[in-house]
Design a protein around this motif. Structure first.
Motif, mmCIF file in Angstrom:
data_model
loop_
_atom_site.group_PDB
_atom_site.id
_atom_site.type_symbol
_atom_site.label_atom_id
_atom_site.label_comp_id
_atom_site.label_asym_id
_atom_site.label_seq_id
_atom_site.Cartn_x
_atom_site.Cartn_y
_atom_site.Cartn_z
ATOM 1 N N LEU A 186 21.662 -13.003 -27.880
ATOM 2 C CA LEU A 186 22.352 -12.283 -26.807
ATOM 3 C C LEU A 186 23.275 -11.213 -27.371
ATOM 4 C CD1 LEU A 186 23.210 -15.140 -24.265
ATOM 5 C CD2 LEU A 186 21.213 -13.622 -24.329
ATOM 6 N N THR A 187 23.876 -11.502 -28.517
ATOM 7 C CA THR A 187 24.717 -10.495 -29.177
ATOM 8 C C THR A 187 23.874 -9.297 -29.597
ATOM 9 O OG1 THR A 187 26.211 -12.217 -30.015
ATOM 10 C CG2 THR A 187 26.322 -10.068 -31.069
ATOM 11 N N GLU A 188 22.730 -9.566 -30.204
ATOM 12 C CA GLU A 188 21.855 -8.485 -30.658
ATOM 13 C C GLU A 188 21.351 -7.645 -29.490
ATOM 14 O OE1 GLU A 188 18.736 -10.391 -32.756
ATOM 15 O OE2 GLU A 188 19.989 -11.020 -34.441
ATOM 16 N N ILE A 189 20.993 -8.298 -28.393
ATOM 17 C CA ILE A 189 20.446 -7.580 -27.237
ATOM 18 C C ILE A 189 21.493 -6.683 -26.601
ATOM 19 C CG2 ILE A 189 19.493 -7.888 -24.904
ATOM 20 C CD1 ILE A 189 18.166 -10.468 -25.950
ATOM 21 N N GLY A 190 22.768 -7.096 -26.632
ATOM 22 C CA GLY A 190 23.830 -6.260 -26.076
ATOM 23 C C GLY A 190 24.529 -6.836 -24.866
ATOM 24 N N VAL A 191 24.439 -8.157 -24.666
ATOM 25 C CA VAL A 191 25.148 -8.780 -23.544
ATOM 26 C C VAL A 191 26.645 -8.539 -23.682
ATOM 27 C CG1 VAL A 191 25.737 -11.011 -22.495
ATOM 28 C CG2 VAL A 191 23.368 -10.500 -23.135
ATOM 29 N N HIS A 192 27.304 -8.236 -22.570
ATOM 30 C CA HIS A 192 28.719 -7.859 -22.596
ATOM 31 C C HIS A 192 29.615 -9.047 -22.896
ATOM 32 C CE1 HIS A 192 32.346 -5.645 -21.708
ATOM 33 N NE2 HIS A 192 32.674 -6.475 -20.737
ATOM 34 N N GLN A 193 29.408 -10.155 -22.194
ATOM 35 C CA GLN A 193 30.197 -11.354 -22.449
ATOM 36 C C GLN A 193 29.469 -12.582 -21.919
ATOM 37 O OE1 GLN A 193 33.334 -11.483 -18.705
ATOM 38 N NE2 GLN A 193 33.912 -10.322 -20.521
ATOM 39 N N VAL A 194 29.831 -13.735 -22.464
ATOM 40 C CA VAL A 194 29.240 -15.010 -22.060
ATOM 41 C C VAL A 194 30.342 -15.888 -21.477
ATOM 42 C CG1 VAL A 194 28.250 -17.162 -22.922
ATOM 43 C CG2 VAL A 194 27.296 -14.967 -23.659
ATOM 44 N N GLN A 195 30.061 -16.437 -20.303
ATOM 45 C CA GLN A 195 30.965 -17.374 -19.647
ATOM 46 C C GLN A 195 30.330 -18.762 -19.671
ATOM 47 O OE1 GLN A 195 34.276 -17.422 -17.722
ATOM 48 N NE2 GLN A 195 33.586 -19.388 -18.531
ATOM 49 N N GLU A 253 18.101 -21.138 -23.444
ATOM 50 C CA GLU A 253 18.206 -19.996 -24.348
ATOM 51 C C GLU A 253 17.049 -19.021 -24.169
ATOM 52 O OE1 GLU A 253 16.478 -23.456 -26.823
ATOM 53 O OE2 GLU A 253 17.830 -23.151 -25.118
ATOM 54 N N THR A 254 15.880 -19.533 -23.826
ATOM 55 C CA THR A 254 14.737 -18.652 -23.589
ATOM 56 C C THR A 254 14.953 -17.839 -22.318
ATOM 57 O OG1 THR A 254 13.278 -20.281 -24.618
ATOM 58 C CG2 THR A 254 12.239 -18.547 -23.330
ATOM 59 N N ALA A 255 15.371 -18.503 -21.259
ATOM 60 C CA ALA A 255 15.625 -17.804 -19.996
ATOM 61 C C ALA A 255 16.699 -16.735 -20.169
ATOM 62 C CB ALA A 255 16.059 -18.808 -18.928
ATOM 63 N N ALA A 256 17.744 -17.049 -20.918
ATOM 64 C CA ALA A 256 18.830 -16.091 -21.135
ATOM 65 C C ALA A 256 18.325 -14.835 -21.825
ATOM 66 C CB ALA A 256 19.949 -16.737 -21.945
ATOM 67 N N CYS A 257 17.519 -15.015 -22.867
ATOM 68 C CA CYS A 257 17.027 -13.856 -23.617
ATOM 69 C C CYS A 257 16.008 -13.054 -22.817
ATOM 70 C CB CYS A 257 16.412 -14.318 -24.936
ATOM 71 S SG CYS A 257 17.617 -14.985 -26.106
ATOM 72 N N VAL A 258 15.174 -13.744 -22.032
ATOM 73 C CA VAL A 258 14.194 -13.047 -21.200
ATOM 74 C C VAL A 258 14.892 -12.158 -20.186
ATOM 75 C CG1 VAL A 258 12.475 -13.370 -19.382
ATOM 76 C CG2 VAL A 258 12.327 -14.711 -21.476
ATOM 77 N N ILE A 259 15.864 -12.707 -19.485
ATOM 78 C CA ILE A 259 16.562 -11.930 -18.457
ATOM 79 C C ILE A 259 17.358 -10.794 -19.081
ATOM 80 C CG2 ILE A 259 18.358 -12.010 -16.692
ATOM 81 C CD1 ILE A 259 17.466 -14.795 -15.997
ATOM 82 N N ALA A 260 18.067 -11.080 -20.174
ATOM 83 C CA ALA A 260 18.877 -10.037 -20.812
ATOM 84 C C ALA A 260 18.027 -8.875 -21.292
ATOM 85 C CB ALA A 260 19.668 -10.635 -21.967
ATOM 86 N N SER A 261 16.875 -9.181 -21.882
ATOM 87 C CA SER A 261 16.011 -8.114 -22.387
ATOM 88 C C SER A 261 15.399 -7.291 -21.260
ATOM 89 C CB SER A 261 14.910 -8.697 -23.278
ATOM 90 O OG SER A 261 14.075 -9.575 -22.546
ATOM 91 N N ARG A 262 15.186 -7.908 -20.095
ATOM 92 C CA ARG A 262 14.645 -7.163 -18.963
ATOM 93 C C ARG A 262 15.698 -6.243 -18.335
ATOM 94 N NH1 ARG A 262 11.044 -11.450 -15.345
ATOM 95 N NH2 ARG A 262 9.618 -12.105 -16.998
ATOM 96 N N LEU A 263 16.932 -6.722 -18.323
ATOM 97 C CA LEU A 263 17.986 -5.949 -17.650
ATOM 98 C C LEU A 263 18.548 -4.831 -18.508
ATOM 99 C CD1 LEU A 263 19.968 -8.830 -15.894
ATOM 100 C CD2 LEU A 263 18.562 -7.083 -14.795
ATOM 101 N N LEU A 264 18.591 -5.050 -19.823
ATOM 102 C CA LEU A 264 19.210 -4.065 -20.710
ATOM 103 C C LEU A 264 18.127 -3.336 -21.491
ATOM 104 C CD1 LEU A 264 22.159 -6.230 -22.128
ATOM 105 C CD2 LEU A 264 22.197 -4.600 -20.211
ATOM 106 N N THR A 265 18.085 -2.039 -21.322
ATOM 107 C CA THR A 265 17.061 -1.238 -21.992
ATOM 108 C C THR A 265 17.645 -0.235 -22.960
ATOM 109 O OG1 THR A 265 17.048 0.382 -20.173
ATOM 110 C CG2 THR A 265 15.487 -1.471 -20.057
ATOM 111 N N ASP A 266 18.966 -0.134 -23.031
ATOM 112 C CA ASP A 266 19.561 0.838 -23.973
ATOM 113 C C ASP A 266 20.806 0.257 -24.598
ATOM 114 O OD1 ASP A 266 21.116 0.810 -21.704
ATOM 115 O OD2 ASP A 266 21.337 2.986 -21.611
#
Length: 248
Positions: free
Chosen positions: A98-107, A235-248
């Protein structure tokens, strides 16, 4: 690969600086830096600097920096993930990705079906994982891991929040399929606007959200999203959603 080291408060430093103890030990004992080597420093707040090693010992590493630059490599959308933290080994891998993909923060959220709430020692280890992932990926902003909340505490806080351009999803197997498209900045905002749109994703524990938790999400206008025919791990669901939402 560029050798990167984490130095908090880098923007306030100049000239000769000493790396923090843990970073110095890694530089000296693992990376085997020597005097004259060039390294890169970052502070987790958007600043980075090139530096030259001037002195190195087993426990100390001193370098010289000439200039510090503010380099923003963050996505154009702040993605917040309210998520059940899986077992430690899986949690570490999830936080790294999630850090690599660019997620802003984790709650971190403790749901009714959470088997084991994350303790302070695990959160501290995950914060270190964030630093290491930033070093590896070239990210200049640390991804904050917020204090752990129960679902009840979090949903109350969420209802009282005032997100800008809010888009929110809750992962829900067997729910109504919902298209997850990349979130873009609001094109209607003036060019000089500093407003960054935010997106929220809720991912529950193994076994999913309870009916009451799901209803609370729906009542808060959080859209259910089905990720497909198979049941994904947290963890799989988190990475799938994050990669779909963030493209840059």
């Amino acid at each position: 690969m560029t050798r990167r080291y984490y130095v908090p408060n880098l923007a306030q430093m100049s000239g000769l600086i000493e790396l923090p103890p843990e970073e110095a030990a890694h530089a000296a004992r693992v990376m085997r830096v020597v005097e004259g080597d060039t390294i890169e420093l970052f502070d987790g707040q958007g600043h980075q600097a090139a530096a030259a090693i001037t002195h190195v010992s087993k426990r100390q590493c001193v370098c010289r920096i000439d200039s510090i630059a503010a380099i923003d490599l963050e996505p154009s959308v702040n993605l917040i993930m309210a998520i059940a933290i899986p077992k430690p080994d899986r949690a570490k891998e999830m936080i790294e990705r999630l850090t690599e993909i660019g997620v802003h923060q984790v709650q971190p959220i403790v749901f009714e079906r959470t088997q084991r709430a994350p303790g302070s020692s695990l959160i501290e280890k995950l914060e270190r994982v964030v630093i290491e992932a930033c070093k590896q990926s070239g990210r200049n902003h640390l991804m904050p891991i917020l204090p752990v909340l129960t679902f009840g505490q979090w949903i109350t806080k969420y209802r009282q929040s005032d997100f800008v351009d809010r888009t929110a999803y809750v992962a829900m197997p067997s729910g109504n399929p919902t298209s997850i498209d990349p979130i873009r900045s609001n094109q209607s905002s003036p060019p000089e606007s500093s407003i960054v749109p935010e997106c929220l994703v809720v991912i529950g524990p193994e076994g999913g959200l309870t009916e009451s938790e799901l209803q609370d999400c729906l009542d808060a206008s959080i859209k259910p999203v089905d990720l497909g025919k198979r049941i994904l791990r947290i963890e799989t669901a988190a990475c799938v959603i994050a990669s779909r939402l963030l493209t840059d």
